[in-house]
Design a protein around this motif. Sequence first.
Motif, mmCIF file in Angstrom:
data_model
loop_
_atom_site.group_PDB
_atom_site.id
_atom_site.type_symbol
_atom_site.label_atom_id
_atom_site.label_comp_id
_atom_site.label_asym_id
_atom_site.label_seq_id
_atom_site.Cartn_x
_atom_site.Cartn_y
_atom_site.Cartn_z
ATOM 1 N N ALA A 123 -64.485 117.109 63.645
ATOM 2 C CA ALA A 123 -63.963 118.003 64.674
ATOM 3 C C ALA A 123 -63.561 119.332 64.043
ATOM 4 N N PHE A 124 -63.846 120.428 64.735
ATOM 5 C CA PHE A 124 -63.576 121.759 64.191
ATOM 6 C C PHE A 124 -62.239 122.323 64.671
ATOM 7 N N GLY A 125 -61.714 121.842 65.781
ATOM 8 C CA GLY A 125 -60.518 122.420 66.381
ATOM 9 C C GLY A 125 -59.267 122.243 65.547
ATOM 10 N N ALA A 126 -58.327 123.173 65.722
ATOM 11 C CA ALA A 126 -57.110 123.192 64.914
ATOM 12 C C ALA A 126 -56.203 121.997 65.187
ATOM 13 N N PHE A 127 -56.196 121.464 66.402
ATOM 14 C CA PHE A 127 -55.272 120.399 66.770
ATOM 15 C C PHE A 127 -55.961 119.044 66.950
ATOM 16 N N THR A 128 -57.138 118.876 66.365
ATOM 17 C CA THR A 128 -57.874 117.633 66.573
ATOM 18 C C THR A 128 -57.473 116.584 65.553
ATOM 19 N N GLY A 129 -57.367 115.342 65.998
ATOM 20 C CA GLY A 129 -57.088 114.232 65.101
ATOM 21 C C GLY A 129 -58.382 113.681 64.530
ATOM 22 N N GLY A 130 -58.307 112.466 63.973
ATOM 23 C CA GLY A 130 -59.503 111.899 63.377
ATOM 24 C C GLY A 130 -59.511 110.382 63.413
ATOM 25 N N LEU A 131 -60.721 109.821 63.293
ATOM 26 C CA LEU A 131 -60.927 108.379 63.288
ATOM 27 C C LEU A 131 -61.513 107.989 61.934
ATOM 28 N N ASN A 132 -60.921 106.978 61.296
ATOM 29 C CA ASN A 132 -61.404 106.506 60.010
ATOM 30 C C ASN A 132 -62.873 106.096 60.124
ATOM 31 N N VAL A 133 -63.692 106.565 59.187
ATOM 32 C CA VAL A 133 -65.124 106.263 59.245
ATOM 33 C C VAL A 133 -65.413 104.780 59.110
ATOM 34 N N LEU A 134 -64.461 103.999 58.575
ATOM 35 C CA LEU A 134 -64.666 102.565 58.462
ATOM 36 C C LEU A 134 -64.456 101.842 59.788
ATOM 37 N N ASP A 135 -63.914 102.545 60.779
ATOM 38 C CA ASP A 135 -63.771 101.952 62.103
ATOM 39 C C ASP A 135 -65.154 101.583 62.642
ATOM 40 N N ALA A 136 -65.220 100.477 63.374
ATOM 41 C CA ALA A 136 -66.507 99.988 63.887
ATOM 42 C C ALA A 136 -67.206 101.007 64.776
ATOM 43 N N ALA A 137 -66.433 101.873 65.446
ATOM 44 C CA ALA A 137 -67.038 102.871 66.322
ATOM 45 C C ALA A 137 -67.936 103.832 65.552
ATOM 46 N N ILE A 138 -67.625 104.042 64.259
ATOM 47 C CA ILE A 138 -68.456 104.903 63.409
ATOM 48 C C ILE A 138 -69.337 104.064 62.497
ATOM 49 N N ALA A 139 -68.742 103.145 61.737
ATOM 50 C CA ALA A 139 -69.508 102.359 60.771
ATOM 51 C C ALA A 139 -70.616 101.568 61.450
ATOM 52 N N GLY A 140 -70.365 101.127 62.679
ATOM 53 C CA GLY A 140 -71.350 100.331 63.398
ATOM 54 C C GLY A 140 -72.588 101.097 63.834
ATOM 55 N N LEU A 141 -72.569 102.426 63.675
ATOM 56 C CA LEU A 141 -73.729 103.237 64.050
ATOM 57 C C LEU A 141 -74.787 103.281 62.947
ATOM 58 N N PHE A 142 -74.469 102.759 61.770
ATOM 59 C CA PHE A 142 -75.353 102.897 60.620
ATOM 60 C C PHE A 142 -75.799 101.529 60.125
ATOM 61 N N ALA A 143 -77.127 101.359 59.992
ATOM 62 C CA ALA A 143 -77.679 100.097 59.511
ATOM 63 C C ALA A 143 -77.421 99.909 58.024
ATOM 64 N N GLU A 144 -77.377 101.011 57.273
ATOM 65 C CA GLU A 144 -77.088 100.972 55.852
ATOM 66 C C GLU A 144 -75.877 101.852 55.582
ATOM 67 N N PRO A 145 -75.154 101.599 54.495
ATOM 68 C CA PRO A 145 -73.972 102.426 54.205
ATOM 69 C C PRO A 145 -74.347 103.899 54.110
ATOM 70 N N PRO A 146 -73.717 104.756 54.905
ATOM 71 C CA PRO A 146 -74.012 106.188 54.869
ATOM 72 C C PRO A 146 -73.194 106.892 53.796
ATOM 73 N N MET A 147 -73.320 108.188 53.732
ATOM 74 C CA MET A 147 -72.484 109.003 52.857
ATOM 75 C C MET A 147 -71.442 109.719 53.699
ATOM 76 N N ALA A 148 -70.204 109.713 53.228
ATOM 77 C CA ALA A 148 -69.157 110.527 53.836
ATOM 78 C C ALA A 148 -69.004 111.783 52.982
ATOM 79 N N ALA A 149 -68.961 112.922 53.632
ATOM 80 C CA ALA A 149 -68.807 114.206 52.937
ATOM 81 C C ALA A 149 -67.509 114.830 53.421
ATOM 82 N N ALA A 150 -66.458 114.684 52.613
ATOM 83 C CA ALA A 150 -65.104 115.060 53.029
ATOM 84 C C ALA A 150 -64.829 116.532 52.761
#
Length: 247
Positions: free
Chosen positions: A205-232
């Motif tokens: 998210a680009f906005g100044a007041f936006t929160g975040g969801l851990n990439v290990l949450d199923a809502a994100i991790a479940g979108l990838f068949a293989e472990p992706p790369m996180a670029a922090a």
Amino acid sequence: MNVALKQALTPARRPCGSLSVRVMGELCVLRCSGTLWLPAHGTLVAGDLHLEKGSAFAARGQMLPPYDSRATLARLEAEITELAPARVVLLGDSFHDSRSIGRMAADDRAWLDRLAQDRDWVWLEGNHDREALTQADGEAVSGLPGRVVGDMELGALFLTHEPMQAARPGEVAGHLHPCARVVAHGRRVRRPCFVTDGRRLILPAFGAFTGGLNVLDAAIAGLFAEPPMAAALGKDRVHALAWAGLV
């Protein structure tokens, strides 16, 4: 991770501290600001600005500093000044709710006009701002610059707001506000991040007041068949993180 994916996701350091990877063969520059630069298309992409989130909370009696829109626009202007894109694509949820446009200060509205001047400015509809943006003729509402679309194709990429469970190859999306968490120097560090496996890419998210969801949450991790790369996102560089090192 297979050999093709490993080659696509071997990041190259850019002079500004950004990383470059390939998504379905398209060069994607992951910038420290959280924007995506597509040099082959002269296109700057940003996700989830959530403009006027502060005023939305104030309307419900929860007081936040009323400067989030101004801070977000300043960061976006810095990216536009540096890159001079021919096109800017905002991936949806650019406004926090259906009344955000009307709550914007006149100076901020004029600022948007200046940023969009002489370039193709594209608003994608998000779940927060679809009602605010949608008009039958496809034009931006309430005098906003640019045009409104549901999603769009750009070379091998498919730009949309919300990632689909059955991914379309080349999908570039926002919506989930991904964040990566690691242990560094004896403490946990949590930072907004990009997530990609070379087939799809999710923007922070680009906005100044936006929160975040851990990439290990199923809502994100479940979108990838293989472990992706996180670029922090770091202060002056983007850090490629191994999936196995996240907490």
